[in-house]
Enzyme design. Structure first.
Site, short mmCIF file in Angstrom:
data_model
loop_
_atom_site.label_atom_id
_atom_site.label_comp_id
_atom_site.label_asym_id
_atom_site.label_seq_id
_atom_site.Cartn_x
_atom_site.Cartn_y
_atom_site.Cartn_z
N LEU A 93 0.86 -1.18 0.00
CA LEU A 93 0.00 0.00 0.00
C LEU A 93 0.90 1.23 0.00
O LEU A 93 1.96 1.23 0.62
CB LEU A 93 -0.89 0.04 1.24
CG LEU A 93 -1.98 -1.04 1.38
CD1 LEU A 93 -2.70 -0.88 2.72
CD2 LEU A 93 -2.96 -0.99 0.23
N ASP A 94 0.45 2.29 -0.68
CA ASP A 94 1.18 3.55 -0.64
C ASP A 94 1.31 4.04 0.80
O ASP A 94 0.46 3.72 1.66
CB ASP A 94 0.46 4.62 -1.45
CG ASP A 94 0.50 4.37 -2.94
OD1 ASP A 94 1.35 3.58 -3.39
OD2 ASP A 94 -0.33 4.97 -3.66
N ARG A 95 2.31 4.85 1.07
CA ARG A 95 2.49 5.42 2.40
C ARG A 95 1.24 6.17 2.84
O ARG A 95 0.86 6.13 4.02
CB ARG A 95 3.70 6.36 2.39
CG ARG A 95 3.93 7.08 3.71
CD ARG A 95 5.21 7.91 3.67
NE ARG A 95 5.38 8.67 4.91
CZ ARG A 95 5.04 9.96 5.06
NH1 ARG A 95 4.52 10.63 4.05
NH2 ARG A 95 5.21 10.57 6.22
N THR B 90 -1.90 5.60 1.98
CA THR B 90 -3.11 4.78 2.04
C THR B 90 -3.11 3.93 3.30
O THR B 90 -2.13 3.27 3.63
CB THR B 90 -3.18 3.86 0.81
OG1 THR B 90 -3.11 4.65 -0.38
CG2 THR B 90 -4.48 3.07 0.80
#
Length: 291
Positions: free
Chosen positions: A119-121, A123
């Site tokens: 997951l993106d930082r 998100t």
């Protein structure tokens, strides 16, 4: 070492890393810097070009991200967590210790823990890790083959003229050295189903069902529809946010993950207990972002 006119190895290192001068002198004095034969470099060791010197610099001190990882599930195969906003999945750039992977390895003494996906930082939400190396490929392949049902929630702009539910299908491309991804002409490689959950004035809460997993896909698709996600400093416009500014998180949540377990065959479902903050946040103007 390059060709140059330095009397000692230490003088070269001080010129090469001037901001680390104090620690460099301490490391050389302590014998922590060695040559290609394993011999310690001393403050008087003469400089010789075309030789190797092995120096292990101190990692930067990281400020702790002030949010906790919640555990959803833990067995002999998987560790499933509820990742907070602002915490990277794996070490990257300025975030090494302050990543979900390193925190969890230390907390549970699991040095071989590995993420099955990322997951993106920015998100938050459900994140799956494998515990044993021999299981890693099976679970990572499951995500790569898109046999996992992933459901996201987002708070984003609301356009009453946009028919919902809506399926956005497009070709997304991201250049290696460019921060933003973009939609380009060509055969679609990304698809997202967007469903309205509730309206919140000029914003709304959405359920997002991606059938593909391109980088920044959900953020790109909602921005392209004119309803960018609240707190997104990448789309539609890129603007800088201080690393310790936690005031306006990306309102994107990996709400649930469901799949047939590749080892046991059992149907598994994991759901985040987090809720997105629906409070209205003023989006910075273009001039404010540049400033």
């Amino acid at each position: 070492m390059p060709v140059g006119d330095w009397p000692t190895v230490l003088s070269y290192l001080l010129a090469r890393f001037p901001h680390d001068a104090v620690r460099l002198e301490e490391k050389v004095t302590a014998g922590e810097v060695v040559d290609d034969r394993g011999e310690p470099i001393t403050p008087k060791t003469a400089y010789a070009p075309h030789r190797f010197v092995f120096l292990y610099r101190d990692p930067p001190v990281e400020t702790r991200v002030p949010f906790e990882i919640e555990i959803i599930h833990h067995d002999d195969d998987l560790l499933v967590v509820d990742k907070p906003h602002f915490l990277a999945t794996t070490p990257r750039g300025a975030y090494i210790v302050e990543s979900a992977l390193v925190r969890l390895r230390r907390q549970f003494d699991l040095p071989e823990l590995s993420p099955a996906h990322r997951l993106d930082r920015g998100t938050a939400g459900v994140l799956v890790f494998t515990i044993r190396p021999e299981l890693r490929r099976a679970y990572q392949t499951m995500f790569a083959d898109r046999t996992v049902t992933k459901t996201y929630e987002a708070i984003a702009g609301f356009d009453p003229a946009l028919p919902l539910p809506h399926v956005r299908s497009s070709r997304i491309h991201k250049d290696r050295n460019v921060l933003q991804a973009q939609e380009i002409p060509g055969e679609p490689n990304a698809e997202t189903r967007i469903e309205l959950l509730e309206t919140l004035g000029d914003q709304a809460r959405y359920r997002l069902l991606p059938s593909t997993g391109k980088m920044h896909q959900l953020r790109v698709h909602l921005s392209a529809l004119g309803i960018p996600i609240v707190g997104d400093n990448f789309y539609p416009d890129l603007y800088e946010v201080a690393s310790d500014d936690y005031s306006n998180p990306l309102r994107l949540l990996a709400k649930s993950i469901e799949f047939d377990d590749p080892i046991s065959g059992v149907r598994r479902r994991f759901e985040s207990r987090r809720e997105l903050d629906a409070s209205v946040v003023t989006i910075p103007s273009t001039d404010e972002r540049r400033g």
